[in-house]
Design an enzyme around this catalytic site. Sequence first.
Site, mmCIF file in Angstrom:
data_model
loop_
_atom_site.group_PDB
_atom_site.id
_atom_site.type_symbol
_atom_site.label_atom_id
_atom_site.label_comp_id
_atom_site.label_asym_id
_atom_site.label_seq_id
_atom_site.Cartn_x
_atom_site.Cartn_y
_atom_site.Cartn_z
ATOM 1 C CE LYS A 4 -3.434 -2.778 2.300
ATOM 2 N NZ LYS A 4 -4.578 -2.863 3.182
ATOM 3 C CD GLU A 61 -7.597 -8.539 -0.431
ATOM 4 O OE1 GLU A 61 -6.632 -8.828 0.266
ATOM 5 O OE2 GLU A 61 -7.734 -7.439 -0.966
ATOM 6 N N GLY A 63 -7.346 -5.250 7.310
ATOM 7 C CA GLY A 63 -6.717 -4.290 8.208
ATOM 8 C C GLY A 63 -7.450 -4.120 9.525
HETATM 9 C C1 PEP Z 1 -5.162 -6.163 1.908
HETATM 10 O O1 PEP Z 1 -5.153 -4.941 1.996
HETATM 11 O O2 PEP Z 1 -5.240 -6.698 0.792
HETATM 12 C C2 PEP Z 1 -5.109 -6.944 3.133
HETATM 13 C C3 PEP Z 1 -5.446 -8.199 3.075
HETATM 14 O O3 PEP Z 1 -4.719 -6.276 4.262
HETATM 15 P P1 PEP Z 1 -4.469 -6.903 5.715
HETATM 16 O O4 PEP Z 1 -3.659 -8.163 5.526
HETATM 17 O O5 PEP Z 1 -3.718 -5.859 6.474
HETATM 18 O O6 PEP Z 1 -5.815 -7.195 6.294
#
Ligand code: PEP
Length: 250
Positions: free
Chosen positions: A11, A167, A173
Amino acid sequence: MRKKIVAGNWKMNKNLTETKNLLADLKVKFEHMPNGEIIVAPTSVNLQYTSEALKGSGIKVAAQNMHQAESGAFTGEISADMLKSIGVNIVILGHSERRAYFGENDTLLAGKVQTALKNDMTIIFCFGEELEDRKSDTHFTVVENQLKNALFTLEASAWKQIVLAYEPVWAIGTGETASPEQAQEMHAFIRTTIKNKFNAAIAEEVSILYGGSVKPANAQEIFAKPDVDGGLIGGASLDAASFAAIGNAM
Ligand code: PEP
């Protein structure tokens, strides 16, 4: 057999010095590659450095985004051709943060997918439901629609260039992870959806990654599920030891 993949999405983190340090650590940690592919996605500013630094290491580099046009008056944007010219052949599209903060909808994403395909890039296509969708038991419909709107018009041959990343937005997050059973249930649904629309061979071959608060402590259990082919990792990919532990859990 389909590929196992662990990809780290950095990110808007890591300046150039931090990127150099993290890459140096990762090259040591992944001197012996696990049984699958390791990908890192740094900020666009550091893609060229990363692409050069990772040559010969076995670790691959991905962009976090790209524009749908081939070129033109799109201030601040990056094209597929630009990425390819610095050795970046993989792009993450449809991340929930792009959808939520930058207004990327399914129609726009369908355009980005087409452009990336035309440029022979591999796409890590992200999608997933919001918490309200799960609470109202519409999560399967939401996910099916996201797939339908962006990917159902693809030629069968394009699927060689597609990696899916489920996801659930409520798990990104937040420290909240889908249970291995919830992940498996959705991944199996996604595979069946692809099979019904395209065919069994495509459904069996496509890698489906899970993303959402994956950590060294939970990676192995999630990755052990039969329809989970690895993960897209946010926070835990910013630390070499954590990311290596997750990569080795494939
Ligand atoms: C992402 O942003 O794709 C993600 C999975 O973040 P995190 O692992 O921090 O939850």
